[in-house]
Every structure is written in C-alpha cells, then in structure tokens.
Design an enzyme around this catalytic site. Sequence first.
Site, PDB file in Angstrom:
ATOM      1  N   ASP A   8       0.847  -1.177   0.000  1.00 24.59           N
ATOM      2  CA  ASP A   8       0.000   0.000   0.000  1.00 24.59           C
ATOM      3  C   ASP A   8       0.893   1.241   0.000  1.00 24.59           C
ATOM      4  OD1 ASP A   8      -2.497   1.340   0.133  1.00 24.59           O
ATOM      5  OD2 ASP A   8      -2.223   1.649   2.276  1.00 24.59           O
ATOM      6  N   ASP A  10      -0.233   5.034   0.930  1.00 23.10           N
ATOM      7  CA  ASP A  10      -0.452   5.938   2.064  1.00 23.10           C
ATOM      8  C   ASP A  10      -0.468   5.159   3.370  1.00 23.10           C
ATOM      9  OD1 ASP A  10      -0.971   8.645   0.822  1.00 23.10           O
ATOM     10  OD2 ASP A  10      -2.396   7.423  -0.287  1.00 23.10           O
TER      11      ASP A  10
END
Length: 259
Positions: A8, A10
């Site tokens: 991922d 953020d």
Amino acid sequence: MTWTYLTDMDGVLVHEEHLVPGADDFLAELRAHGTSFLVLTNNSIYTPRDLRARLLRTGLDVPEDRIWTSALATAKFLDSQRPNGSAFVIGEAGLTTALHEVGYVLTDTDPDYVVLGETRTYSFTAITRAIRLIAGGAKFIATNPDATGPSLEGLLPATGSIAALIERATGRQPYFVGKPNPLMMRSALNTLGAHSEHTVMIGDRMDTDVHSGIEAGLKSILVLTGISTKDSVDRYPYRPTMVIDSIADLVGHTQDPFA
C-alpha cells in the site's frame, strides 16, 4: 524462495505527503535484488504518472508501471466484463483515463455502467444523474468502499460515503472493485505475472489491506505507521502473518521476511 511484494502507499511508504523513514531504503533493496513489486492505492483520483510525480516529491522513485490503482483495476474488470462498453463516470483523471485506455466511451446517455470514483468536487447534479441512470438500468460500479479519506484539515467523505447515498436512493448496491475485494490483488498479481503463494501484501489497514491479502491467499504484513494500531488487531477475526512497527523493519530482510 523469491518473494513478490504488493505494498500500500499511504500509511506505508508515505504519510501526509512525507516519506515514511526507511521506505526509500526498502524500495532500493527490492530494486537491488531484482524483486518484483507493485505500489497499490485505493485512491482513484490520480493516474500512475501523477502518483509517480507525487512520490518523487517525497524522495521515492517509483516507475509508473510499478503503480496499481483502484481505477486501473476497475477499468481492467469492466474490460473483462463488457469490452468497449460505455460508462457515466463520477471521478477524476485517474479513473477517466484508465477507462479511455481500455476503449470505454464516457457518456451520460444510456450507459452500460455508472462508475463512481474518488473526487474532491462531488456534484449534486452528477449524483442526481447517476441515481436516475441506475434507476433506469445502468449497472453500478464503485472503485473502492473507503468511507472517508485523510486530508491536512481532517477527514473527507470518500467513495464509500457517496456510494451509500446513491444506494439509498436507488436500492441498488454497487460492486466495489478496490480493496478489500481480492479482485484488486489478483489483478495486481496478473500484472506482475506473480503467484499468490510467493507474494506478500504490506499495508496499514486491517479492514482493507490485510483483509484483501488474506482472501487472495497472500502473506500479509501490517505496519503501524498508518490507520490500524497494535491493539486494534485483536478486534478482527483474522490476523496478519506479521505485525511490524514500520516498513524500515523489513530493510535487510526482504529476501526472507518471515525467517
């Protein structure tokens, strides 16, 4: 064993436009060993080119073809379902560009689909049009179910919240393509030509990253630099393969993170 990494963005590599310490070293190590990886995001606003520029500003050099968004996953899904179809889109350039690139026509006249994505300028007029098109028979697709998103000023309503509004008005549930739907993981794996048994999903959220990783048959690593906390892990009926403080903890161990 050679691992493939899905990570991922953020909360794992960056946090509020700042580099998470160690993220640059982690990516440098992957490149040094020739390890396959993709950076994933549920945010459909930006194109991979936009996201590459954003990451460069934080000090991370990630090629466009190493970035996989819910917009790209949505476009790939729709192309597999109805090639060269049509859609009424509520969203930004990341979504409209992805749909154009798979041959979709964007229209507000009798579209095959209404496709809802992330935007910072939700229009009451556009939402009303979407409701009427869905009531008229258009199929309802949304890029991701996130109810809120972060900003420097605080929480913002996100795709999931607007989808709930449209669902309430139409009685039609959307099909969410992004995390935690394992479809996004599988489309990422197909893009890399990787196998789930040899792939690690790194994320900061139990409800999306770890959930989708488990359902796609991946090993999962939760980092504590984003949304989920160590205490929150026990609230879920599933667990990540490993919990670490930060992506920096994987530096020096990417070849065998579970040793």
